[in-house]
Scaffold this motif. Structure first.
Motif, mmCIF file in Angstrom:
data_model
loop_
_atom_site.group_PDB
_atom_site.id
_atom_site.type_symbol
_atom_site.label_atom_id
_atom_site.label_comp_id
_atom_site.label_asym_id
_atom_site.label_seq_id
_atom_site.Cartn_x
_atom_site.Cartn_y
_atom_site.Cartn_z
ATOM 1 N N GLN A 219 0.825 -1.208 0.000
ATOM 2 C CA GLN A 219 0.000 0.000 0.000
ATOM 3 C C GLN A 219 0.857 1.256 0.000
ATOM 4 O OE1 GLN A 219 -2.186 -1.164 3.488
ATOM 5 N NE2 GLN A 219 -4.023 -1.694 2.314
ATOM 6 N N LEU A 220 1.946 1.230 0.745
ATOM 7 C CA LEU A 220 2.845 2.390 0.778
ATOM 8 C C LEU A 220 3.563 2.587 -0.557
ATOM 9 C CD1 LEU A 220 4.485 2.034 4.301
ATOM 10 C CD2 LEU A 220 3.006 3.900 3.550
ATOM 11 N N ASP A 221 3.957 1.479 -1.168
ATOM 12 C CA ASP A 221 4.782 1.556 -2.380
ATOM 13 C C ASP A 221 3.963 1.710 -3.658
ATOM 14 O OD1 ASP A 221 6.995 1.290 -0.786
ATOM 15 O OD2 ASP A 221 7.187 -0.875 -1.079
ATOM 16 N N THR A 222 2.655 1.503 -3.586
ATOM 17 C CA THR A 222 1.794 1.681 -4.754
ATOM 18 C C THR A 222 1.259 3.104 -4.708
ATOM 19 O OG1 THR A 222 1.181 -0.648 -4.625
ATOM 20 C CG2 THR A 222 -0.169 0.748 -6.044
ATOM 21 N N ALA A 223 1.900 3.992 -5.459
ATOM 22 C CA ALA A 223 1.640 5.433 -5.348
ATOM 23 C C ALA A 223 0.163 5.782 -5.528
ATOM 24 C CB ALA A 223 2.488 6.191 -6.366
ATOM 25 N N GLU A 224 -0.496 5.115 -6.482
ATOM 26 C CA GLU A 224 -1.883 5.495 -6.770
ATOM 27 C C GLU A 224 -2.854 5.214 -5.628
ATOM 28 O OE1 GLU A 224 -1.133 1.644 -9.234
ATOM 29 O OE2 GLU A 224 -0.023 3.439 -8.631
ATOM 30 N N ARG A 225 -2.416 4.447 -4.610
ATOM 31 C CA ARG A 225 -3.277 4.226 -3.449
ATOM 32 C C ARG A 225 -3.299 5.460 -2.538
ATOM 33 N NH1 ARG A 225 -4.638 -1.183 -2.413
ATOM 34 N NH2 ARG A 225 -6.028 -0.236 -0.867
ATOM 35 N N GLY A 226 -2.347 6.382 -2.750
ATOM 36 C CA GLY A 226 -2.382 7.656 -2.049
ATOM 37 C C GLY A 226 -1.956 7.627 -0.599
ATOM 38 N N PHE A 227 -1.249 6.580 -0.167
ATOM 39 C CA PHE A 227 -0.771 6.501 1.214
ATOM 40 C C PHE A 227 0.576 7.205 1.395
ATOM 41 C CE2 PHE A 227 -3.556 2.728 1.116
ATOM 42 C CZ PHE A 227 -4.266 2.901 2.291
ATOM 43 N N THR A 228 1.365 7.234 0.344
ATOM 44 C CA THR A 228 2.751 7.678 0.477
ATOM 45 C C THR A 228 2.905 9.183 0.299
ATOM 46 O OG1 THR A 228 5.007 7.358 -0.326
ATOM 47 C CG2 THR A 228 3.253 7.209 -1.968
ATOM 48 N N TYR A 229 3.860 9.724 1.042
ATOM 49 C CA TYR A 229 4.189 11.141 0.874
ATOM 50 C C TYR A 229 5.477 11.281 0.060
ATOM 51 C CZ TYR A 229 6.451 9.514 5.178
ATOM 52 O OH TYR A 229 7.132 8.762 6.109
ATOM 53 N N ARG A 230 5.920 10.195 -0.537
ATOM 54 C CA ARG A 230 7.171 10.227 -1.309
ATOM 55 C C ARG A 230 6.932 10.372 -2.809
ATOM 56 N NH1 ARG A 230 10.716 9.719 2.509
ATOM 57 N NH2 ARG A 230 10.369 8.349 4.300
ATOM 58 N N GLU A 231 5.683 10.210 -3.254
ATOM 59 C CA GLU A 231 5.361 10.390 -4.666
ATOM 60 C C GLU A 231 4.060 11.167 -4.786
ATOM 61 O OE1 GLU A 231 5.920 7.059 -7.455
ATOM 62 O OE2 GLU A 231 6.493 5.867 -5.703
ATOM 63 N N ASP A 232 3.876 11.838 -5.918
ATOM 64 C CA ASP A 232 2.653 12.599 -6.143
ATOM 65 C C ASP A 232 1.580 11.672 -6.710
ATOM 66 O OD1 ASP A 232 1.026 14.789 -6.142
ATOM 67 O OD2 ASP A 232 1.728 15.577 -8.063
ATOM 68 N N ALA A 233 0.431 11.633 -6.043
ATOM 69 C CA ALA A 233 -0.651 10.742 -6.460
ATOM 70 C C ALA A 233 -1.970 11.293 -5.932
ATOM 71 C CB ALA A 233 -0.406 9.345 -5.903
#
Length: 324
Positions: free
Chosen positions: A108-122
């Motif tokens: 979930q963290l590494d799949t950017a489109e799930r929107g959990f991460t603050y390391r990629e824009d999604a």
């Protein structure tokens, strides 16, 4: 992207479950199936593993991972808060063990489109169950300033919560905040530069807070723990792995109350409230990852395992009527 999640405190939690080969066990946060796989390896044909997860990707991945053991596995797409009802549908009234591995999976963290991460824009999403309607975008754009402040302060333990809430409200007057990148930009502007220069990512606590709010994580945990203990047979155990202090505090306090539920004043010579202990706390102090695990998995850093053993007060007996 393949569902990948390295199970934290794997050997410790499996050891604490004390698995009986013919027992019934529930993995309430199935994820990629790491804990479930180790449970299945220790079961005989008479044993059962029931896996529950609300994430469709996790269900798919776990089904593949547990393929060779599927004759003893039942997988359910649901939230663990509905565990008692879901088991009843299978004819299961009591179990020998429950495990919860809380928090967000590596997938979930590494799949950017799930929107959990603050390391990629999604897109701002953060839903663990994509069937639900409330998203992070809704929280960020529709909660009023006081509600945002409460969420960020209480769930993120962020000392700049008030300023972050104010900046979010001001920013969305100009344009709806739709992506993680836009939210990060606003958060950074609300935190003094000298503070941003030290410590972790400035958005980490706010993202955690919004994720918890979207998925009702603390509410679900608080409301479900006693129900899960009530499902346990005598000497059955529940193992809960948490990843931040708010979760850990809930588990610690709930286990303590279930061990000593008496509400009588301390100066009463005998208990008259009639509340009986439901079991005993096995972990007076939480079990934490070894140095070796920390070296190979940085995400294990804040993990804590707490264990509770039931006196079997529910007294259901062990029902095995499981639908295939």
């Amino acid at each position: 992207m393949e569902f990948h999640h390295r199970s934290v405190l794997l050997s410790e939690s499996i050891e604490e479950l004390r698995i009986k080969p013919d027992g019934i066990y529930v993995d309430g946060t199935l994820g990629g199936g790491g804990h479930s796989l180790e449970i299945c390896k220790r079961l005989t044909g008479g044993g059962r593993l029931i896996g529950i997860d609300q994430d469709a990707d996790a269900i798919e991945a776990a089904t593949r991972r547990l393929d060779e053991y599927m004759e003893r596995v039942t997988i359910i797409r649901s939230n663990y808060c509905y565990m008692k009802d879901e088991l009843r549908k299978l004819g299961v009234l009591s179990v020998d063990g429950v495990i919860l591995d809380l928090g967000v999976s590596s997938y979930q963290l590494d799949t950017a489109e799930r929107g959990f991460t603050y390391r990629e824009d999604a897109p701002l999403d953060m839903r663990m169950d994509q069937r639900q309607t409330l998203t992070a975008m809704d929280v960020v754009n529709e909660y009023d300033e006081m509600e945002l402040y409460r969420v960020i302060r209480d769930y993120g333990e962020e000392k700049f919560a008030k300023n972050i809430a104010k900046h979010i409200v001001n920013a969305r007057k100009q344009k709806k905040l739709e992506t993680t990148g836009e939210l990060i930009h606003v958060i950074k502007a609300a935190i003094p530069m000298k503070v941003r220069a030290v410590g972790g990512h400035p958005a980490k606590k706010t993202f955690q807070a919004i994720r918890i709010e979207v998925n009702r994580e603390l509410e679900v945990l608080e409301e479900s723990l006693e129900d899960m203990v009530d499902l346990l047979n005598e000497e059955g155990r529940i193992c809960v792995i948490t990843f931040h202090s708010l979760e850990d505090r809930i588990v610690k306090n709930k286990f303590r109350t279930l061990e000593n539920p008496c509400t009588c004043p301390k100066d009463f010579p005998v208990c008259v409230c009639g509340k009986k202990p439901k079991g005993r706390v096995i972990t007076r102090r939480p079990i934490v990852p070894s140095e070796e695990e920390l070296e190979t998995n940085s995400r294990a850093k804040s993990a804590k395992l707490r264990v509770f053993e039931s006196y079997g007060s529910a007294g259901h007996g062990n029902s095995r009527q499981i639908e295939q």
